[in-house]
Design a protein around this motif. Structure first.
Motif, PDB file in Angstrom:
ATOM      1  N   GLN A  82       0.755  -1.220   0.130  1.00  0.00           N
ATOM      2  CA  GLN A  82       0.095  -0.032   0.229  1.00  0.00           C
ATOM      3  C   GLN A  82       0.954   1.290  -0.078  1.00  0.00           C
ATOM      4  O   GLN A  82       1.707   1.247   0.853  1.00  0.00           O
ATOM      5  CB  GLN A  82      -1.026   0.103   1.493  1.00  0.00           C
ATOM      6  N   ARG A  87       2.619   1.566  -6.806  1.00  0.00           N
ATOM      7  CA  ARG A  87       2.121   0.264  -6.343  1.00  0.00           C
ATOM      8  C   ARG A  87       2.581  -0.620  -7.310  1.00  0.00           C
ATOM      9  O   ARG A  87       2.908  -1.945  -7.094  1.00  0.00           O
ATOM     10  CB  ARG A  87       0.742   0.174  -6.012  1.00  0.00           C
ATOM     11  N   LYS A 146      -7.306   2.640 -14.704  1.00  0.00           N
ATOM     12  CA  LYS A 146      -8.672   3.289 -14.414  1.00  0.00           C
ATOM     13  C   LYS A 146      -8.000   4.821 -14.007  1.00  0.00           C
ATOM     14  O   LYS A 146      -8.720   5.890 -14.260  1.00  0.00           O
ATOM     15  CB  LYS A 146      -9.463   2.822 -13.468  1.00  0.00           C
ATOM     16  N   ALA A 147      -7.057   4.939 -13.054  1.00  0.00           N
ATOM     17  CA  ALA A 147      -6.417   6.261 -13.043  1.00  0.00           C
ATOM     18  C   ALA A 147      -6.410   7.136 -14.029  1.00  0.00           C
ATOM     19  O   ALA A 147      -6.407   8.492 -13.943  1.00  0.00           O
ATOM     20  CB  ALA A 147      -5.629   6.027 -11.719  1.00  0.00           C
ATOM     21  N   ARG A 187      -0.749   4.678  -7.664  1.00  0.00           N
ATOM     22  CA  ARG A 187      -0.674   3.421  -8.537  1.00  0.00           C
ATOM     23  C   ARG A 187       0.413   3.022  -9.215  1.00  0.00           C
ATOM     24  O   ARG A 187       0.586   1.845  -9.270  1.00  0.00           O
ATOM     25  CB  ARG A 187      -2.017   3.339  -9.322  1.00  0.00           C
ATOM     26  N   GLU A 200      -3.596  10.060  -7.641  1.00  0.00           N
ATOM     27  CA  GLU A 200      -4.013   8.872  -7.965  1.00  0.00           C
ATOM     28  C   GLU A 200      -3.141   8.051  -9.014  1.00  0.00           C
ATOM     29  O   GLU A 200      -2.685   6.949  -8.821  1.00  0.00           O
ATOM     30  CB  GLU A 200      -5.578   8.526  -8.205  1.00  0.00           C
ATOM     31  N   LYS A 237      -4.945  -6.821 -11.001  1.00  0.00           N
ATOM     32  CA  LYS A 237      -6.084  -6.007 -10.278  1.00  0.00           C
ATOM     33  C   LYS A 237      -5.303  -4.673 -10.083  1.00  0.00           C
ATOM     34  O   LYS A 237      -5.899  -3.400 -10.207  1.00  0.00           O
ATOM     35  CB  LYS A 237      -6.459  -6.355  -8.811  1.00  0.00           C
ATOM     36  N   ILE A 238      -3.992  -4.662  -9.821  1.00  0.00           N
ATOM     37  CA  ILE A 238      -3.279  -3.253  -9.619  1.00  0.00           C
ATOM     38  C   ILE A 238      -2.940  -2.848 -10.799  1.00  0.00           C
ATOM     39  O   ILE A 238      -3.124  -1.317 -10.934  1.00  0.00           O
ATOM     40  CB  ILE A 238      -1.799  -3.761  -8.955  1.00  0.00           C
ATOM     41  N   ASN A 239      -2.727  -3.375 -11.923  1.00  0.00           N
ATOM     42  CA  ASN A 239      -2.766  -2.676 -13.457  1.00  0.00           C
ATOM     43  C   ASN A 239      -4.006  -2.103 -13.617  1.00  0.00           C
ATOM     44  O   ASN A 239      -3.958  -1.258 -14.235  1.00  0.00           O
ATOM     45  CB  ASN A 239      -2.307  -4.040 -14.363  1.00  0.00           C
ATOM     46  N   GLN A 240      -5.058  -2.763 -13.311  1.00  0.00           N
ATOM     47  CA  GLN A 240      -6.315  -2.256 -13.820  1.00  0.00           C
ATOM     48  C   GLN A 240      -6.640  -1.002 -12.997  1.00  0.00           C
ATOM     49  O   GLN A 240      -7.376   0.099 -13.589  1.00  0.00           O
ATOM     50  CB  GLN A 240      -7.552  -3.184 -13.567  1.00  0.00           C
ATOM     51  N   ASP A 241      -6.308  -0.980 -11.744  1.00  0.00           N
ATOM     52  CA  ASP A 241      -6.313   0.280 -11.074  1.00  0.00           C
ATOM     53  C   ASP A 241      -5.605   1.480 -11.574  1.00  0.00           C
ATOM     54  O   ASP A 241      -5.883   2.595 -11.587  1.00  0.00           O
ATOM     55  CB  ASP A 241      -5.943   0.161  -9.561  1.00  0.00           C
ATOM     56  N   TYR A 242      -4.453   1.296 -12.088  1.00  0.00           N
ATOM     57  CA  TYR A 242      -3.561   2.160 -12.602  1.00  0.00           C
ATOM     58  C   TYR A 242      -4.047   2.935 -13.790  1.00  0.00           C
ATOM     59  O   TYR A 242      -3.998   3.701 -14.339  1.00  0.00           O
ATOM     60  CB  TYR A 242      -2.227   1.716 -13.123  1.00  0.00           C
TER      61      TYR A 242
END
Length: 468
Positions: free
Chosen positions: A5, A214, A251-252, A211, A207, A244-249
């Motif tokens: 995190q 991360r 989306k940001a 990310r 954001e 999941k981490i890549n998707q968050d990046y």
């Protein structure tokens, strides 16, 4: 905070952090002042170019015809020479200004990287247990590169934009007050749009940075530990977590692009509308012979220059926000004080016999999750001792406590009757050699060198250890 995190930072702008950032530029104040002076001269030159063309149109091209054409041609040639000289001067000064600011930026980042790395080396091992390698690498590389963009681009461009906007306003009002008011009539809408952009862009930029860190941390930890991942057949689970981490990046980034995609067309619309108003009002004055055509041309040119800093604002704000987020994380790291501190009145260890004693030692990596509970033992000088036990029993912890890689919570650790808390860590570690399980020849050589062995003695030891 979870291991992967990243710190969540909330302040969009912190004047204390900005002052701290500017303090790194203080040794180069003269260079920055020289660059600002060059920017002022270039700004004046850029403002003179439309004025010169206006003069050529109104005083020569639209005035003299027939037999007076030669006089008009000579006047246009003179203005053309001045225009060319201004372009050349602007080119040279722009080159020097950019070079100076790039030089200053590189020097600042060079010093900052050295400061960060030196600080990281001084931190205790407990800090590295809680912070992934990828995050620390991001601090020294990505975050400092972001600050470099701020020092080299944003600082100089802020002065440039201020000079341009003020200069254009002065030139417009000096030429024609009514046209100036028409040209700047939509300025309140520009300000409102910029305020909304700042509000929604701040969170998006931060954001994205969080990310990205991360992803770097996750990749660094799992690539370094790929042997463990494959031994326990965790490839699918690891890949799912990375998705999941890549998707968050992703989306940001898309949220950030959406804000930019709205802002730039909005500015284009306001510019086109301002230009239409200017041509409608000014063109009517030209047709009615109440305004010279050269003045209208100058206003059209000045209006384009006026909106150029506004068009670039999104990019500059992006850099500034990224720099603020990066600087917060860098200063958070630099302000971390997880160090094994020297005692106020240190005891010196001159000749060590090798007597080691643990007295009622309690130790935990986190809170009250005790790894060692009331551990006591005594090792005589010259005695060989092996610690045997199950995984997690505390064997490595005992070895790590001896050179004070970690601080114990209770009890005492004595070497030759001296509490190791009363000895400076560097003095203590000078008398301790550590050979890791996967130690290469180079590492063994370094350990023996630290113990002040001579080269011939080191080679002899390596040969005996079959490490030659």
């Amino acid at each position: 905070m979870e291991f992967q995190q990243e710190e969540v930072l909330t302040k969009p702008y912190d004047p204390k952090i900005m002052r701290r950032l500017l303090s790194y530029a203080r040794p180069y104040t003269l260079y920055i002042i020289l660059s600002v002076i060059m920017i002022m001269v270039v700004t004046v030159a850029n403002l003179l170019r439309p004025y010169l063309i206006m003069t050529a149109i109104d005083k020569y091209i639209n005035v003299y015809h027939g037999s007076a054409a030669n006089y008009a041609i000579q006047g246009v040639i003179r203005i053309g020479k001045i225009y060319l000289a201004i372009i050349l001067i602007s080119f040279v000064l722009n080159y020097l200004q950019i070079y100076i600011m790039q030089l200053v930026g590189q020097k600042i980042i060079y010093n900052m990287r050295q400061q960060i790395f030196a600080h990281v080396q001084s931190l205790s091992l407990s800090f590295f247990d809680k912070n992934p390698v990828g995050r620390l690498v991001t601090r020294v590389t990505n975050d400092t590169d972001t600050l470099n963009e701020m020092y080299t681009s944003v600082i100089s461009n802020i002065f440039n934009d201020i000079f341009i906007l003020l200069g254009i306003a002065v030139m417009m009002f000096s030429l024609n007050i009514h046209l100036a008011l028409i040209s700047l009539a939509l300025s309140p809408f520009i300000i409102i749009t910029a305020v909304f952009y700042r509000k929604y862009a701040t969170q998006g930029y931060r954001e994205v940075r969080v990310r990205l860190a991360r992803i770097n941390a996750y990749l660094a930890e799992h690539i370094n530990g790929m042997k463990i991942v494959q031994v326990f057949h965790r490839q699918n689970k690891t890949f799912e977590d990375f998705i999941k981490i890549n998707q968050d990046y992703y989306k940001a980034n898309m949220a950030q692009l959406l804000v930019f995609a709205v802002f730039r067309p909005a500015m284009d619309f306001l510019y086109s509308l301002s230009l239409a108003l200017l041509i409608w009002y000014g063109g009517g004055m030209v047709v009615r012979n109440t305004l010279e055509f050269g003045v209208l041309y100058a206003f059209v040119n000045y209006l384009g220059q006026f909106f150029q800093p506004v068009f670039d604002m999104s990019e500059k704000y992006d850099i500034l926000q990224a720099a603020m987020a990066s600087s917060e994380r860098i200063f958070m790291l630099l302000d971390t004080d997880e160090k094994i501190k020297d005692p106020e009145n240190p005891t010196s260890l001159t000749s060590v016999k090798g007597e080691i004693e643990f007295k009622n030692v309690w130790f935990a990596y986190n809170g009250n999750d005790w790894v060692l509970k009331d551990v006591s033992f005594h090792v005589k000088p010259g005695e060989t001792v092996a610690f045997v036990g199950a995984t997690g029993a505390g064997k490595t912890s005992i070895i790590s406590l001896l050179p004070r890689f970690y601080e114990i919570q209770k009890g005492q650790i004595l070497i030759d009757g001296v509490d190791i808390k009363d000895v400076r860590p560097q003095d203590l570690r000078r008398h301790i050699g550590v050979v890791m399980q996967d130690m290469a020849r180079k590492g063994l050589y370094y350990q023996l060198y630290q113990l002040q062995f001579k080269n011939k003695e080191i080679e002899k030891c390596l040969n005996k250890a079959s490490a030659s």
